[in-house]
Design a protein around this motif. Structure first.
Motif, PDB file in Angstrom:
ATOM      1  N   GLY A 259      14.447   5.274  -8.767  1.00 46.48           N
ATOM      2  CA  GLY A 259      13.370   6.562  -8.787  1.00 46.48           C
ATOM      3  C   GLY A 259      12.122   6.783  -9.850  1.00 46.48           C
ATOM      4  N   ARG A 260      12.576   5.755 -11.101  1.00 51.67           N
ATOM      5  CA  ARG A 260      12.060   5.847 -12.104  1.00 51.67           C
ATOM      6  C   ARG A 260      10.031   4.877 -11.925  1.00 51.67           C
ATOM      7  NH1 ARG A 260      11.206   7.699 -17.630  1.00 51.67           N
ATOM      8  NH2 ARG A 260      10.578   6.509 -19.038  1.00 51.67           N
ATOM      9  N   ILE A 261       9.046   5.463 -11.951  1.00 53.09           N
ATOM     10  CA  ILE A 261       8.348   4.103 -11.946  1.00 53.09           C
ATOM     11  C   ILE A 261       8.367   3.660 -13.201  1.00 53.09           C
ATOM     12  CG2 ILE A 261       6.067   4.451 -12.477  1.00 53.09           C
ATOM     13  CD1 ILE A 261       6.014   7.333 -10.720  1.00 53.09           C
ATOM     14  N   PHE A 262       8.602   1.920 -12.673  1.00 52.70           N
ATOM     15  CA  PHE A 262       8.887   1.495 -14.396  1.00 52.70           C
ATOM     16  C   PHE A 262       8.068   0.858 -14.514  1.00 52.70           C
ATOM     17  CE2 PHE A 262      12.221  -1.616 -15.757  1.00 52.70           C
ATOM     18  CZ  PHE A 262      12.038  -1.952 -17.038  1.00 52.70           C
ATOM     19  N   ILE A 263       7.662  -0.404 -13.629  1.00 51.66           N
ATOM     20  CA  ILE A 263       6.167  -1.364 -14.840  1.00 51.66           C
ATOM     21  C   ILE A 263       5.614  -2.051 -13.595  1.00 51.66           C
ATOM     22  CG2 ILE A 263       7.846  -3.340 -13.439  1.00 51.66           C
ATOM     23  CD1 ILE A 263       8.565  -4.459 -16.377  1.00 51.66           C
ATOM     24  N   ARG A 264       4.501  -2.936 -14.237  1.00 51.64           N
ATOM     25  CA  ARG A 264       3.514  -3.152 -13.365  1.00 51.64           C
ATOM     26  C   ARG A 264       4.568  -4.510 -13.293  1.00 51.64           C
ATOM     27  NH1 ARG A 264      -1.245  -1.510 -13.042  1.00 51.64           N
ATOM     28  NH2 ARG A 264      -1.597   0.542 -14.802  1.00 51.64           N
ATOM     29  N   GLY A 266       2.879  -8.535 -10.361  1.00 48.90           N
ATOM     30  CA  GLY A 266       1.946  -8.319  -9.598  1.00 48.90           C
ATOM     31  C   GLY A 266       0.730  -7.670  -9.281  1.00 48.90           C
ATOM     32  N   ASP A 267       0.806  -7.745  -7.867  1.00 45.80           N
ATOM     33  CA  ASP A 267      -0.313  -6.538  -7.603  1.00 45.80           C
ATOM     34  C   ASP A 267       0.016  -4.951  -7.310  1.00 45.80           C
ATOM     35  OD1 ASP A 267       0.869  -6.593  -4.810  1.00 45.80           O
ATOM     36  OD2 ASP A 267      -0.591  -7.489  -4.045  1.00 45.80           O
ATOM     37  N   GLY A 268       1.830  -4.895  -7.895  1.00 41.00           N
ATOM     38  CA  GLY A 268       1.813  -3.775  -7.181  1.00 41.00           C
ATOM     39  C   GLY A 268       2.987  -2.774  -8.676  1.00 41.00           C
ATOM     40  N   ARG A 288       2.720  -0.849  -3.169  1.00 42.76           N
ATOM     41  CA  ARG A 288       1.406  -1.436  -3.452  1.00 42.76           C
ATOM     42  C   ARG A 288       0.732  -0.479  -3.648  1.00 42.76           C
ATOM     43  NH1 ARG A 288       4.301  -6.551  -1.717  1.00 42.76           N
ATOM     44  NH2 ARG A 288       3.756  -8.475  -3.265  1.00 42.76           N
ATOM     45  N   ARG A 289       0.344   0.317  -1.970  1.00 43.79           N
ATOM     46  CA  ARG A 289      -0.297   1.048  -1.647  1.00 43.79           C
ATOM     47  C   ARG A 289       0.930   2.669  -0.921  1.00 43.79           C
ATOM     48  NH1 ARG A 289      -5.119  -0.642  -1.797  1.00 43.79           N
ATOM     49  NH2 ARG A 289      -5.824   1.339  -0.845  1.00 43.79           N
ATOM     50  N   VAL A 290      -0.399   4.167  -1.631  1.00 42.09           N
ATOM     51  CA  VAL A 290       0.224   5.208  -1.505  1.00 42.09           C
ATOM     52  C   VAL A 290      -1.096   5.949  -0.870  1.00 42.09           C
ATOM     53  CG1 VAL A 290       2.033   5.122  -3.702  1.00 42.09           C
ATOM     54  CG2 VAL A 290      -0.205   5.797  -3.430  1.00 42.09           C
ATOM     55  N   ARG A 291      -0.650   7.053  -0.636  1.00 48.46           N
ATOM     56  CA  ARG A 291      -1.527   7.440   0.507  1.00 48.46           C
ATOM     57  C   ARG A 291      -0.940   9.385   0.161  1.00 48.46           C
ATOM     58  NH1 ARG A 291      -1.331   6.244   6.275  1.00 48.46           N
ATOM     59  NH2 ARG A 291      -2.416   5.268   5.984  1.00 48.46           N
ATOM     60  N   ALA A 301      -1.507   0.171  -8.298  1.00 44.61           N
ATOM     61  CA  ALA A 301      -1.697  -0.162  -9.782  1.00 44.61           C
ATOM     62  C   ALA A 301      -3.273   0.982 -10.143  1.00 44.61           C
ATOM     63  CB  ALA A 301      -2.531  -1.358  -9.261  1.00 44.61           C
ATOM     64  N   ASP A 302      -3.787   1.162  -8.971  1.00 43.00           N
ATOM     65  CA  ASP A 302      -4.648   2.735  -9.591  1.00 43.00           C
ATOM     66  C   ASP A 302      -4.071   3.261  -9.897  1.00 43.00           C
ATOM     67  OD1 ASP A 302      -6.501   0.368 -10.120  1.00 43.00           O
ATOM     68  OD2 ASP A 302      -7.187   0.617  -7.764  1.00 43.00           O
ATOM     69  N   TYR A 303      -3.429   4.399  -8.758  1.00 45.67           N
ATOM     70  CA  TYR A 303      -2.934   5.958  -8.629  1.00 45.67           C
ATOM     71  C   TYR A 303      -1.806   5.710  -9.619  1.00 45.67           C
ATOM     72  CZ  TYR A 303      -0.421   9.747  -6.916  1.00 45.67           C
ATOM     73  OH  TYR A 303       0.142  11.151  -7.433  1.00 45.67           O
ATOM     74  N   PHE A 304      -0.897   5.116 -10.133  1.00 49.59           N
ATOM     75  CA  PHE A 304       0.204   5.464 -11.376  1.00 49.59           C
ATOM     76  C   PHE A 304      -0.815   4.720 -12.387  1.00 49.59           C
ATOM     77  CE2 PHE A 304       3.257   5.408  -7.635  1.00 49.59           C
ATOM     78  CZ  PHE A 304       3.881   6.419  -7.477  1.00 49.59           C
TER      79      PHE A 304
END
Length: 315
Positions: A259-264, A266-268, A288-291, A301-304
């Motif tokens: 569950g850890r938001i870790f690293i970029r 590529g495009d995600g 890659r994409r969230v809602r 990549a924009d949201y996080f």
């Protein structure tokens, strides 16, 4: 043959359309009233509207066991009942009434994936093919002798929506060929191997909740199995529900806590996944994409904006 049809949603609609285009006569259609269940509002082509358009009597029922319906069945004198996506159990006084019994059309390759939402479960489990089975109904759900099966492959990037369209296109030829085999006396019924049987319950919101202890490969399939217009796979970020609408398995292996938001990458953005993630030998889920709950969709990549923090099963 004279045919009574039991069915609901697009599966039932396609079945009725196939019957109308066949050499057989549809004498009665039985379908469910409209539903507010999330999964029953998705593919909701109306059986009732199609039947009425062609002058066929329609009965709306939640359950098929009242005296009026049984009387209507007897008056219709069907040679066979054809069912597809009827959502409650048909009693023996219904499925055994016609001389040829009841032919059920089920969207899995029985005996596996009997029950509900078979395409979703099959995709989650990594099956290499899915399909449609025509079988004779008996007292056990989706367990009767098989007449005909047709399969389509599951591709590496297929969503459940892709599989729906592919399998629903199998319904007309399966229905038509099955009835022609029965009518001509050429039907050959094959008993199911019950040792290979599996049975699945209806989907609910709980089934779309992401468990980050699952391996990334399983989570990637869960995301594809909950593609639009289905309710998406979801998690929580900073207490708010977040839907994952596009993801893949990371290239690299990443260690830590699931569950850890870790690293970029590529495009995600990679989220650590898997019960054994502490070893550092597992892939992560590349989101890659969230809602968000307001329906807005964002590139991950924009949201996080910053790394760190956790995605959690609950707020």
């Amino acid at each position: 043959m004279r045919v009574v049809m039991f069915g609901y949603q697009t599966w039932g609609h396609r079945t009725l359309q196939a019957l109308l285009e066949s050499d057989h006569e549809v004498v009665l259609a039985v379908t469910h009233p409209g539903s507010e269940h999330a999964y029953e509002k998705i593919w909701d082509d109306s059986v009732a509207d199609l039947a009425e358009k062609h002058g066929i009597r329609v009965l709306l029922r939640n359950r098929p066991d009242d005296p009026e319906l049984l009387a209507a069945l007897r008056e219709s004198a069907p040679d066979i009942i054809v069912a597809n996506n009827w959502r409650t159990v048909l009693p023996p006084e219904v499925f055994e009434l016609p001389p040829h019994g009841t032919l059920n059309i089920h969207d899995s390759l029985l005996p596996a994936y009997a029950g509900f939402s078979p395409l979703i479960w099959a995709l989650i489990n990594g099956e290499r093919e899915v399909g449609v089975t025509a079988h004779r109904m008996n007292a056990e759900l989706d367990a009767g002798d098989i007449l005909l099966q047709r399969a389509v492959p599951v591709g590496a990037t297929d969503t459940v929506t892709d599989l729906f369209h592919r399998t629903v296109d199998l319904i007309p030829p399966v229905v038509t060929e099955s009835l022609d085999l029965i009518a001509s006396g050429r039907a050959r019924w094959i008993p199911q191997d019950r040792s290979r049987a599996s049975f699945f319950h209806k989907r609910s919101p709980e089934d779309s909740r992401i468990d980050w202890s699952w391996p990334a490969e399983d989570l990637e399939r869960l995301v594809r199995a909950q593609s639009d217009p289905y309710p998406n796979a979801f998690t929580h970020h900073r207490g708010a529900r977040l839907r994952i609408v596009d993801a893949s398995v990371s290239q690299g292996c990443y260690g830590g806590t699931p569950g850890r938001i870790f690293i970029r990458e590529g495009d995600g953005i990679v989220v650590v996944a898997g019960a054994g993630a502490r070893t550092g030998r597992l892939r992560g889920l590349l989101v890659r994409r969230v809602r968000t709950e307001d329906g807005a969709e964002h590139a991950a990549a924009d949201y996080f904006r910053t790394m760190g923090g956790y995605l959690t099963a609950r707020p």
